[in-house]
Design an enzyme around this catalytic site. Structure first.
Site, PDB file in Angstrom:
ATOM      1  N   LYS A 173       0.847  -1.194   0.000  1.00 21.05           N
ATOM      2  CA  LYS A 173       0.000   0.000   0.000  1.00 21.05           C
ATOM      3  C   LYS A 173       0.881   1.241   0.000  1.00 21.05           C
ATOM      4  O   LYS A 173       1.524   1.560   0.990  1.00 21.05           O
ATOM      5  CB  LYS A 173      -0.905   0.052   1.238  1.00 21.05           C
ATOM      6  CG  LYS A 173      -1.957   1.144   1.077  1.00 21.05           C
ATOM      7  CD  LYS A 173      -2.511   1.663   2.375  1.00 21.05           C
ATOM      8  CE  LYS A 173      -1.744   2.771   2.984  1.00 21.05           C
ATOM      9  NZ  LYS A 173      -1.700   4.021   2.209  1.00 21.05           N
ATOM     10  N   GLY A 189       6.861   4.652   8.457  1.00 24.40           N
ATOM     11  CA  GLY A 189       6.013   5.824   8.645  1.00 24.40           C
ATOM     12  C   GLY A 189       6.232   6.402  10.025  1.00 24.40           C
ATOM     13  O   GLY A 189       7.281   6.189  10.638  1.00 24.40           O
ATOM     14  N   SER A 190       5.220   7.083  10.503  1.00 22.08           N
ATOM     15  CA  SER A 190       5.378   7.784  11.788  1.00 22.08           C
ATOM     16  C   SER A 190       5.312   6.802  12.958  1.00 22.08           C
ATOM     17  O   SER A 190       4.714   5.721  12.854  1.00 22.08           O
ATOM     18  CB  SER A 190       4.281   8.824  11.917  1.00 22.08           C
ATOM     19  OG  SER A 190       3.021   8.178  11.848  1.00 22.08           O
ATOM     20  N   THR A 191       5.886   7.208  14.065  1.00 23.19           N
ATOM     21  CA  THR A 191       5.874   6.353  15.256  1.00 23.19           C
ATOM     22  C   THR A 191       4.440   6.162  15.745  1.00 23.19           C
ATOM     23  O   THR A 191       4.066   5.063  16.175  1.00 23.19           O
ATOM     24  CB  THR A 191       6.785   6.965  16.343  1.00 23.19           C
ATOM     25  OG1 THR A 191       8.122   6.969  15.821  1.00 23.19           O
ATOM     26  CG2 THR A 191       6.766   6.154  17.624  1.00 23.19           C
ATOM     27  N   GLY A 223       2.907   3.619  13.610  1.00 20.41           N
ATOM     28  CA  GLY A 223       3.642   2.374  13.878  1.00 20.41           C
ATOM     29  C   GLY A 223       3.088   1.647  15.102  1.00 20.41           C
ATOM     30  O   GLY A 223       2.930   0.418  15.102  1.00 20.41           O
ATOM     31  N   GLU A 242       9.837   0.756  10.643  1.00 20.23           N
ATOM     32  CA  GLU A 242      10.838   1.821  10.471  1.00 20.23           C
ATOM     33  C   GLU A 242      10.103   3.121  10.736  1.00 20.23           C
ATOM     34  O   GLU A 242       9.254   3.521   9.932  1.00 20.23           O
ATOM     35  CB  GLU A 242      11.382   1.830   9.033  1.00 20.23           C
ATOM     36  CG  GLU A 242      12.074   0.554   8.607  1.00 20.23           C
ATOM     37  CD  GLU A 242      13.459   0.411   9.196  1.00 20.23           C
ATOM     38  OE1 GLU A 242      13.905   1.316   9.930  1.00 20.23           O
ATOM     39  OE2 GLU A 242      14.100  -0.611   8.919  1.00 20.23           O
ATOM     40  N   CYS A 278      13.351  10.433   7.369  1.00 21.17           N
ATOM     41  CA  CYS A 278      13.331   9.972   8.765  1.00 21.17           C
ATOM     42  C   CYS A 278      14.715  10.064   9.381  1.00 21.17           C
ATOM     43  O   CYS A 278      14.857  10.283  10.572  1.00 21.17           O
ATOM     44  CB  CYS A 278      12.858   8.541   8.792  1.00 21.17           C
ATOM     45  SG  CYS A 278      13.785   7.532   7.638  1.00 21.17           S
TER      46      CYS A 278
END
Ligand code: NAD
Length: 505
Positions: free
Chosen positions: A179, A232-234, A237, A254, A288
């Site tokens: 995706k 992506g973002s924490t 995540g 990640e 990142c």
């Protein structure tokens, strides 16, 4: 400009949908393409196609060297189309085309070649005599594909970050559903076309553009997906981790970063100023692993800041499609507003705005989403701009009184993805690197991700590693097979006594 029209790629077919995403250039807001918008039913259909392709065994049972040949052919074809795809990436996410060619697409080609090589050299099977058992026996250890994998990727390096997941998944014999982010599906859909042309069997790779909470969430929670890889973002995540827990999926994450960049008092300041700008401003700071906290030794602080500002003035901001451009727009109006909000917070909390801080002036910048390269000095590590990931072109310069203090500040963050050290005494720089809590440390450089070495985060920057010689471990299950060659189960101390007990002499 011709407006391109894209469908989804499911089970080897190009599938349309009633609803479409509009892909607009972040530099001009002009329409570049429309893309079929996938929903939950498309995610389900793609997972079913990937499951069927895994079950039919065509890819999984293809000898690894032949899988390598297909992946190598895809990488070659991608390389042939590098210039065209770099333009497409510049159009969809605003990356300067020179950088997109070298980094986003160039590294995608190189990294896919690396994974093709991994398919050839990876130890899918080991065997040998079993030690410590009372009978003659042999053992096999096999690494088998996990099955259906899923990948969710962000918009900043859409093809490259997808390649870090597709590459090892396919090299190991899995099938995958990817995706892309809703802003940037184009290069990945072109990749799917290339993979199809190069003979990847239907259903092995599926691409479903859609919204995170709809398609992404379905992939993360679906029981038939055995492994999920997310970049992506924490915050998202954590959500993915919760969803994946529902059926104990294999997981790699990640996530975000707040990279500390330590400038020691013996650093070559010309090199360091340029490296610092590269480290923080590449892709308009939307990386990142960016070095966003510049922790500078007191003795060289003022001279370094002067040099940094002098060099920032030379950055060419403008049309991402012009090869002379260094610095393009940020991804969206929301991102622009978020970054400008952080710049306000820096000023409100008492940092000194030493350069930039707004939208560049001129008619060129009236459309699109622009933020100037921005430098704050007098930053304390407890300020919001030093703690939160801004994901934009904002450098926070922090003064340090000693190397120990610099290391303490560097590690005082919830993140741990990347860090850097600048100094001419290499042993000293290495001693500092040893004390940094980060998955990657660059000494006198930045952004040099290398397919042959692992990439990933300490602390809340992630889980597991992508790239490197062990990348396929994350996409395989390890199976131990014990083969007894003696026919003498009675020799086991704990064997069942099914008939007459063995006579003791
Ligand atoms: P994001 O987390 O908002 O989105 C990333 C992806 O997740 C997108 O495809 C999005 O559609 C999807 N998503 C969003 N909500 C979801 C949900 N509820 N369920 C499932 N999927 C969902 O991230 P972003 O802001 O678009 O990207 C930037 C972030 O990515 C930054 O934090 C950056 O540090 C991080 N990043 C990390 C790495 C790395 O390798 N560590 C690399 C690049 C970017």
């Amino acid at each position: 400009m011709t407006i391109r029209r894209y469908s989804m790629f499911i089970g080897g077919d190009w599938v349309d949908a009633d609803e479409r995403f509009e892909i607009r250039s972040p530099a001009t807001e002009e329409l570049v393409a429309t893309v079929a918008r996938g929903g939950r039913e498309h995610a389900d259909r793609a997972i079913a196609a990937a499951k069927a392709a895994h079950a039919d065994g065509r890819w999984r049972q293809t000898p690894p060297a032949e899988r390598a040949a297909v992946l190598g052919a895809i990488a070659d074809r991608l390389g042939e189309r590098l210039d065209e795809l770099a333009v497409l990436e510049a159009l969809e996410n605003g990356a300067p085309v020179r950088q997109a060619g070298a980094f986003q697409i160039g590294f995608s080609v190189a990294h896919l070649r690396y994974f093709a090589g991994q398919a050839r050299s990876y130890a899918f099977e080991r065997s040998g005599p079993l030690m410590g058992v009372p009978t003659l026996a042999t053992g096999l250890v096999r690494r088998e594909p996990v099955g259906v994998c899923a990948a969710i990727v962000p918009w900043n390096f859409p093809l490259l970050l997808a390649m870090w997941k597709i590459g090892p998944a396919l090299a190991a014999g899995n099938t995958i559903v990817v995706k892309p982010d809703e802003h940037t599906p184009l290069t990945l859909l072109e990749f799917a076309r290339i993979a199809q042309e190069c003979g990847l069997p239907p259903g092995v790779l599926n691409v479903v553009p859609g919204e995170g909470p709809v398609v992404g969430a379905r992939l993360a929670s679906h029981p038939d997906v055995r492994k999920i890889a997310f970049t992506g973002s924490t915050a998202v995540g954590r959500e993915i981790m919760r969803m994946a827990a529902g059926n104990v999926k294999r997981l790699t994450l990640e996530l975000g970063g707040k990279g500390p960049n330590i400038v020691l008092d013996d650093a070559d300041l010309d090199l360091t100023a340029d490296g610092t700008l590269f480290g923080c401003l590449m892709n308009q700071g939307q990386a990142c692993e960016s070095g966003t906290r510049i922790i500078v030794a007191d003795a060289v602080h003022d001279k370094f800041v002067e040099r940094l500002i002098e060099r920032t003035r030379t950055i060419t901001i403008g049309d991402p499609l012009d090869p002379a451009t260094d610095f393009g727009p940020v991804i969206s109006a929301e991102a622009q507003q978020r970054i400008l909000g952080y710049i306000d917070s820096g000023q409100a909390e008492g940092a000194t705005l030493a350069y930039g801080g707004g939208v560049p002036a001129g008619p060129r910048f009236e459309r699109g989403f622009w933020v100037e390269p921005t430098i704050f000095t007098d930053v304390r590590n407890d300020m919001t701009i030093a703690r939160e990931e801004i994901f934009g072109p904002v450098l926070a310069v922090i003064r340090s009184e000693s190397t120990d203090q610099a290391i303490r500040i560097a590690n005082d963050t919830e993140y741990g993805l990347s860090a850097g050290v600048w100094g001419t005494d290499h042993q000293r720089a290495l001693d500092v690197a040893d004390q940094l809590e980060a998955g990657t440390v660059w000494i006198n450089d930045w952004h040099m991700v290398n397919a042959a070495y692992p990439f990933g985060g300490y602390k809340q920057s992630g889980l597991g590693r992508e790239l490197g010689p062990h990348a396929l471990d994350e996409y395989t299950e390890e199976k131990f097979v014990h083969v007894d060659l003696s026919g003498r189960l009675d020799r086991r101390a704990y064997a069942l006594l099914l008939s007459t007990p063995p006579q003791r002499e």
